[in-house]
Design a protein around this motif. Structure first.
Motif, PDB file in Angstrom:
ATOM      1  N   LEU A  92      19.927  -3.134  -0.759  1.00  0.00           N
ATOM      2  CA  LEU A  92      20.905  -2.060  -0.948  1.00  0.00           C
ATOM      3  C   LEU A  92      20.655  -1.331  -2.268  1.00  0.00           C
ATOM      4  CD1 LEU A  92      23.483  -0.539  -0.155  1.00  0.00           C
ATOM      5  CD2 LEU A  92      24.804  -2.384  -1.246  1.00  0.00           C
ATOM      6  N   LEU A  93      20.350  -2.089  -3.319  1.00  0.00           N
ATOM      7  CA  LEU A  93      20.055  -1.462  -4.606  1.00  0.00           C
ATOM      8  C   LEU A  93      18.813  -0.585  -4.520  1.00  0.00           C
ATOM      9  CD1 LEU A  93      20.748  -4.415  -7.096  1.00  0.00           C
ATOM     10  CD2 LEU A  93      22.255  -2.514  -6.481  1.00  0.00           C
ATOM     11  N   LEU A  94      17.787  -1.055  -3.811  1.00  0.00           N
ATOM     12  CA  LEU A  94      16.582  -0.249  -3.643  1.00  0.00           C
ATOM     13  C   LEU A  94      16.864   1.021  -2.837  1.00  0.00           C
ATOM     14  CD1 LEU A  94      13.726  -2.843  -2.989  1.00  0.00           C
ATOM     15  CD2 LEU A  94      13.994  -1.337  -4.964  1.00  0.00           C
ATOM     16  N   ALA A  95      17.703   0.890  -1.805  1.00  0.00           N
ATOM     17  CA  ALA A  95      18.044   2.066  -1.000  1.00  0.00           C
ATOM     18  C   ALA A  95      18.798   3.089  -1.842  1.00  0.00           C
ATOM     19  CB  ALA A  95      18.876   1.643   0.210  1.00  0.00           C
ATOM     20  N   LEU A 135      20.466  11.981 -15.236  1.00  0.00           N
ATOM     21  CA  LEU A 135      21.358  10.858 -14.946  1.00  0.00           C
ATOM     22  C   LEU A 135      20.944  10.139 -13.661  1.00  0.00           C
ATOM     23  CD1 LEU A 135      23.894   9.205 -15.549  1.00  0.00           C
ATOM     24  CD2 LEU A 135      25.217  10.937 -14.287  1.00  0.00           C
ATOM     25  N   SER A 136      20.516  10.889 -12.654  1.00  0.00           N
ATOM     26  CA  SER A 136      20.125  10.262 -11.387  1.00  0.00           C
ATOM     27  C   SER A 136      18.948   9.316 -11.578  1.00  0.00           C
ATOM     28  CB  SER A 136      19.769  11.341 -10.356  1.00  0.00           C
ATOM     29  OG  SER A 136      18.696  12.153 -10.825  1.00  0.00           O
ATOM     30  N   LEU A 137      17.992   9.687 -12.442  1.00  0.00           N
ATOM     31  CA  LEU A 137      16.847   8.808 -12.686  1.00  0.00           C
ATOM     32  C   LEU A 137      17.227   7.640 -13.584  1.00  0.00           C
ATOM     33  CD1 LEU A 137      13.883  11.320 -13.085  1.00  0.00           C
ATOM     34  CD2 LEU A 137      14.689  10.109 -11.059  1.00  0.00           C
ATOM     35  N   GLN A 138      18.172   7.834 -14.506  1.00  0.00           N
ATOM     36  CA  GLN A 138      18.662   6.709 -15.297  1.00  0.00           C
ATOM     37  C   GLN A 138      19.322   5.674 -14.396  1.00  0.00           C
ATOM     38  OE1 GLN A 138      21.058   7.865 -18.702  1.00  0.00           O
ATOM     39  NE2 GLN A 138      19.944   9.784 -18.912  1.00  0.00           N
ATOM     40  N   VAL A 139      20.154   6.146 -13.477  1.00  0.00           N
ATOM     41  CA  VAL A 139      20.807   5.233 -12.532  1.00  0.00           C
ATOM     42  C   VAL A 139      19.768   4.536 -11.657  1.00  0.00           C
ATOM     43  CG1 VAL A 139      22.364   5.132 -10.547  1.00  0.00           C
ATOM     44  CG2 VAL A 139      22.959   6.538 -12.526  1.00  0.00           C
ATOM     45  N   ALA A 140      18.764   5.286 -11.216  1.00  0.00           N
ATOM     46  CA  ALA A 140      17.714   4.698 -10.378  1.00  0.00           C
ATOM     47  C   ALA A 140      16.976   3.599 -11.121  1.00  0.00           C
ATOM     48  CB  ALA A 140      16.737   5.787  -9.925  1.00  0.00           C
ATOM     49  N   ALA A 141      16.705   3.803 -12.411  1.00  0.00           N
ATOM     50  CA  ALA A 141      16.009   2.779 -13.193  1.00  0.00           C
ATOM     51  C   ALA A 141      16.819   1.495 -13.257  1.00  0.00           C
ATOM     52  CB  ALA A 141      15.727   3.305 -14.600  1.00  0.00           C
ATOM     53  N   TRP A 142      18.116   1.606 -13.484  1.00  0.00           N
ATOM     54  CA  TRP A 142      18.961   0.408 -13.534  1.00  0.00           C
ATOM     55  C   TRP A 142      19.075  -0.267 -12.165  1.00  0.00           C
ATOM     56  CZ3 TRP A 142      20.649  -2.348 -17.513  1.00  0.00           C
ATOM     57  CH2 TRP A 142      20.648  -1.761 -18.780  1.00  0.00           C
ATOM     58  N   LEU A 143      19.140   0.535 -11.113  1.00  0.00           N
ATOM     59  CA  LEU A 143      19.184  -0.043  -9.760  1.00  0.00           C
ATOM     60  C   LEU A 143      17.903  -0.799  -9.448  1.00  0.00           C
ATOM     61  CD1 LEU A 143      20.813   2.936  -7.822  1.00  0.00           C
ATOM     62  CD2 LEU A 143      21.873   0.718  -8.309  1.00  0.00           C
ATOM     63  N   ILE A 144      16.772  -0.257  -9.853  1.00  0.00           N
ATOM     64  CA  ILE A 144      15.493  -0.937  -9.624  1.00  0.00           C
ATOM     65  C   ILE A 144      15.436  -2.247 -10.402  1.00  0.00           C
ATOM     66  CG2 ILE A 144      13.009  -0.789 -10.047  1.00  0.00           C
ATOM     67  CD1 ILE A 144      13.234   2.217  -9.424  1.00  0.00           C
ATOM     68  N   VAL A 145      15.909  -2.229 -11.647  1.00  0.00           N
ATOM     69  CA  VAL A 145      15.922  -3.464 -12.443  1.00  0.00           C
ATOM     70  C   VAL A 145      16.821  -4.511 -11.789  1.00  0.00           C
ATOM     71  CG1 VAL A 145      16.755  -4.436 -14.621  1.00  0.00           C
ATOM     72  CG2 VAL A 145      15.294  -2.417 -14.633  1.00  0.00           C
ATOM     73  N   GLY A 146      17.983  -4.095 -11.282  1.00  0.00           N
ATOM     74  CA  GLY A 146      18.842  -5.047 -10.577  1.00  0.00           C
ATOM     75  C   GLY A 146      18.169  -5.635  -9.353  1.00  0.00           C
ATOM     76  N   ILE A 191       0.817  -1.224   0.000  1.00  0.00           N
ATOM     77  CA  ILE A 191       0.000   0.000   0.000  1.00  0.00           C
ATOM     78  C   ILE A 191       0.845   1.265   0.000  1.00  0.00           C
ATOM     79  CG2 ILE A 191      -1.820  -1.228   1.246  1.00  0.00           C
ATOM     80  CD1 ILE A 191      -1.037   0.340   3.743  1.00  0.00           C
ATOM     81  N   ALA A 192       2.167   1.138   0.093  1.00  0.00           N
ATOM     82  CA  ALA A 192       3.035   2.312   0.203  1.00  0.00           C
ATOM     83  C   ALA A 192       2.861   3.228  -1.002  1.00  0.00           C
ATOM     84  CB  ALA A 192       4.494   1.885   0.335  1.00  0.00           C
ATOM     85  N   GLY A 193       2.829   4.521  -0.738  1.00  0.00           N
ATOM     86  CA  GLY A 193       2.675   5.498  -1.807  1.00  0.00           C
ATOM     87  C   GLY A 193       3.969   6.108  -2.269  1.00  0.00           C
ATOM     88  N   ASN A 194       5.096   5.635  -1.723  1.00  0.00           N
ATOM     89  CA  ASN A 194       6.386   6.195  -2.125  1.00  0.00           C
ATOM     90  C   ASN A 194       7.455   5.121  -2.053  1.00  0.00           C
ATOM     91  OD1 ASN A 194       8.115   6.631   0.566  1.00  0.00           O
ATOM     92  ND2 ASN A 194       5.968   7.076   1.022  1.00  0.00           N
ATOM     93  N   LEU A 195       8.543   5.362  -2.745  1.00  0.00           N
ATOM     94  CA  LEU A 195       9.613   4.366  -2.863  1.00  0.00           C
ATOM     95  C   LEU A 195      10.347   4.156  -1.553  1.00  0.00           C
ATOM     96  CD1 LEU A 195      11.171   2.503  -4.771  1.00  0.00           C
ATOM     97  CD2 LEU A 195      12.618   4.455  -5.381  1.00  0.00           C
ATOM     98  N   GLY A 196      10.488   5.207  -0.733  1.00  0.00           N
ATOM     99  CA  GLY A 196      11.191   5.065   0.529  1.00  0.00           C
ATOM    100  C   GLY A 196      10.464   4.151   1.497  1.00  0.00           C
ATOM    101  N   LEU A 197       9.159   4.355   1.666  1.00  0.00           N
ATOM    102  CA  LEU A 197       8.385   3.505   2.561  1.00  0.00           C
ATOM    103  C   LEU A 197       8.338   2.073   2.037  1.00  0.00           C
ATOM    104  CD1 LEU A 197       6.621   3.274   5.063  1.00  0.00           C
ATOM    105  CD2 LEU A 197       4.655   3.969   3.685  1.00  0.00           C
ATOM    106  N   PHE A 198       8.225   1.916   0.733  1.00  0.00           N
ATOM    107  CA  PHE A 198       8.254   0.571   0.144  1.00  0.00           C
ATOM    108  C   PHE A 198       9.561  -0.134   0.493  1.00  0.00           C
ATOM    109  CE2 PHE A 198       9.513  -2.390  -3.131  1.00  0.00           C
ATOM    110  CZ  PHE A 198       8.372  -3.138  -3.369  1.00  0.00           C
ATOM    111  N   THR A 199      10.682   0.570   0.352  1.00  0.00           N
ATOM    112  CA  THR A 199      11.979  -0.041   0.628  1.00  0.00           C
ATOM    113  C   THR A 199      12.110  -0.431   2.086  1.00  0.00           C
ATOM    114  OG1 THR A 199      12.995   1.237  -1.164  1.00  0.00           O
ATOM    115  CG2 THR A 199      14.471   0.321   0.504  1.00  0.00           C
ATOM    116  N   LEU A 200      11.718   0.451   2.993  1.00  0.00           N
ATOM    117  CA  LEU A 200      11.794   0.129   4.423  1.00  0.00           C
ATOM    118  C   LEU A 200      10.923  -1.066   4.775  1.00  0.00           C
ATOM    119  CD1 LEU A 200      11.777   3.693   6.035  1.00  0.00           C
ATOM    120  CD2 LEU A 200      13.716   2.136   5.767  1.00  0.00           C
ATOM    121  N   ALA A 201       9.719  -1.115   4.198  1.00  0.00           N
ATOM    122  CA  ALA A 201       8.816  -2.226   4.484  1.00  0.00           C
ATOM    123  C   ALA A 201       9.366  -3.537   3.945  1.00  0.00           C
ATOM    124  CB  ALA A 201       7.439  -1.940   3.883  1.00  0.00           C
ATOM    125  N   ILE A 202       9.965  -3.516   2.769  1.00  0.00           N
ATOM    126  CA  ILE A 202      10.527  -4.743   2.201  1.00  0.00           C
ATOM    127  C   ILE A 202      11.723  -5.220   3.011  1.00  0.00           C
ATOM    128  CG2 ILE A 202      11.888  -5.563   0.229  1.00  0.00           C
ATOM    129  CD1 ILE A 202       8.892  -5.812  -0.123  1.00  0.00           C
TER     130      ILE A 202
END
Length: 570
Positions: A188-191, A221-232, A141-152
């Protein structure tokens, strides 16, 4: 209702209540007595049912209200330039996932009452089950990536305790520790992705990420890196090849834990990919890579699955293949289809694990008399007939199956799937059986496309909107065609090898393939060696180096008659 609480806020309140009641049920009792254990399991079971009721009520309220994000609390993060909102995403994707997870948790809690009856540690088991389910519901139900990461992250730690619930089983402890290697790396990749998104967008909200991705001419560039980190992180969380060994070996855990893992928590990678789909479509090479790894996983896991003799191992490899299929769908940009796949496979896998005892009885049944093995010409005819059914199903719901590489690949994949139904039905000589097979295959083909339309237009319109904003299906014209063509060829090859193709291979090649596939191509052996360097004191002495292929060959030589009777070697 509007005068008391707006429907959107009522839905959010129901969603917030679901993990809250499970967290309360996870609180330890005052005394560790049998009465306290019985009270703990009753409390967790009732909390699971209450969470399911909250999901149903939330669904009803959601049907009356508009989509919104609820942000009741924001936690400041000094020095980062953004904050951490404790937000809830009230949208179709959330409602589908929350209802699914709460239903699966309620079924598992009910099943666990009898499964753990008499176990002296059942109170601890039910508390861990409730805490794990609550953490995963927060992620859903998390509405943001930070809360999702902490919950996971929290879910992963409690799930580790469940996987190692039987601490006297070295294999169970080893599987839990092997999982922790990949889970902590994915965390770590999600963080890191969270930090990259926060720096690039200034907010962690999924809505803000989508708006930033859609409005950017060139993705920062920061969002490009984030996309690859999420895929990993998706690849590691989804146990893709060659990181799948831990998922196969968690069978040493209690059956309810296996069901919770395979029917719920293991989809966390696919869920974060769906949540961040507006970002991923702007980085097509990352989606292509995810789809390619998913296709490789499908090919290997589908073949390995057919060699397994243990029912749970076969189910685990099946989960690996299906997770690869979801990643292939994500890589092709078919986000609503991936969500549909997630829902269907979760329900199927929960039932399969909780009824694995009866599955064993079914597999031991004597094959029906009168079965024939169709040859290559018959198999090709089945594929062509399946292709006709698939095209008719697409046209039936108003979709053109011949426009674009991705729709063509989807039609081929569905054709191969329904051709397997036809292939099995036509093994019988009777016209009734063959007509039944044609009817079932036709119904399944049409139903598949109908569900696709339903999920695209009703359950997950945001995913379809993200797809359109990214320029349509697939990671770009050239890349999309290559991945789609590879998927079509791969599924045709799988259908051939699982049909008449195996009998056409030389016997020595059949034996060699069986050996190597049965051992999962040995990739997990090196992971286990690596794991023993850290936890040898907990899982026993380091295993001796051995020739697994030679041992398997010797075992097969001793049991060749069984292999011939089972049809592995013909």
């Amino acid at each position: 209702m509007d005068g008391i609480l707006p429907p959107g806020w009522l839905t959010g309140a129901c969603l917030a209540m679901m993990p809250a009641v499970l967290l309360l049920a996870a609180l330890p009792g005052v005394k560790a007595t049998r009465g306290a254990a019985l009270a703990a399991r009753r409390r967790v079971r009732r909390a699971a049912l209450l969470a399911l009721a909250g999901a149903v009520l939330g669904d009803l309220a959601f049907g009356l209200g508009a989509r919104l994000d609820l942000v009741p609390v924001r936690l400041p993060l000094p020095g980062f330039g953004f904050d951490l909102p404790l937000s809830i995403a009230v949208n179709g994707l959330t409602m589908v996932l929350a209802t699914l997870v709460s239903f699966v948790v309620a079924v598992i809690a009910h099943y666990s009452v009898r499964y753990l009856d008499g176990d002296p540690q059942q109170a601890r088991f039910f508390r861990l089950l409730a805490f794990t389910a609550a953490g995963f519901l927060v992620a859903v139900i998390a509405g943001n990536l930070g809360l999702f990461t902490l919950a996971i992250i929290a879910t992963g730690f409690s799930l580790h305790r469940l996987l190692a619930f039987y601490g006297d089983r070295p294999k169970a402890v080893m599987a839990a520790h092997k999982k922790s290697i990949f889970s902590r790396t994915a965390d770590l990749l999600l963080a890191l992705a969270t930090l990259s998104v926060g720096q690039g967008v200034g907010s962690l909200q999924f809505d803000a990420i989508a708006r930033a991705a859609e409005r950017s001419g060139t993705l920062p560039l920061s969002l490009q890196v984030a996309a690859w980190l999420i895929v990993g992180a998706v690849i590691l969380k989804s146990a893709h090849f060659p990181f799948q060994g831990w998922l196969i070996q968690v069978m040493e855990a209690p059956t309810p834990v296996s069901a919770l893992m395979h029917a719920g928590v293991v989809y966390s990678g696919a869920i974060v990919a769906l949540r961040t789909s507006p970002l991923l479509v702007r980085e097509p090479e990352a989606l292509l890579f995810l789809g390619a790894v998913g296709l490789l996983t499908i090919m290997i896991a589908s073949l390995v699955m057919t060699t397994q003799t243990a029912v749970k191992s076969m189910l685990a490899w099946s989960t690996t293949a299906q997770l690869g299929f979801m990643s292939l769908e994500l890589g092709l940009g078919l986000f609503p289809l991936a969500l549909m796949h997630l829902v269907g496979h979760s329900l199927y896998k929960a039932h399969a694990f909780l009824s694995s005892g009866s599955v064993t009885d079914q597999l031991r049944q004597v094959p029906a008399a009168g079965k024939e093995t169709p040859g290559p010409a018959a198999w090709l005819a089945m594929v062509i007939l399946g292709l006709c059914i698939s095209v008719a199903g697409a046209w039936f719901i108003g979709e053109d199956p011949f426009v674009g590489a991705v729709p063509i690949a989807l039609v081929v994949i569905v054709a191969v799937a329904v051709s397997q139904i036809l292939f099995k039905g036509f093994q019988f000589g009777g016209m009734v059986e063959r007509a039944t097979a044609v009817a079932i295959a036709t119904g399944m083909g049409v139903l598949y496309f109908l569900l696709h339309r339903l999920f695209s237009g009703w359950f997950a319109p945001d995913l379809a909107a993200a797809l359109e904003a990214g320029g349509g299906p697939g990671p770009g014209p050239g890349l999309g065609f290559g991945l789609a063509a590879a998927a079509a060829v791969g599924f045709l090859l799988l259908g051939w090898l699982q049909g008449p193709g195996r009998a056409r291979l030389p016997e020595r090649l059949q034996v060699a393939l069986y050996i190597h596939l049965y051992n999962g191509l040995y990739v997990d052996y090196w992971v286990e060696q690596f794991s023993h360097r850290f936890w040898s004191d907990k899982v026993g002495v380091e295993p001796r180096r051995r020739n697994l292929a030679l041992e398997s060959l010797q075992s097969m030589a001793r049991n060749r008659e069984v292999l011939v009777e089972s049809g592995v070697v013909r």
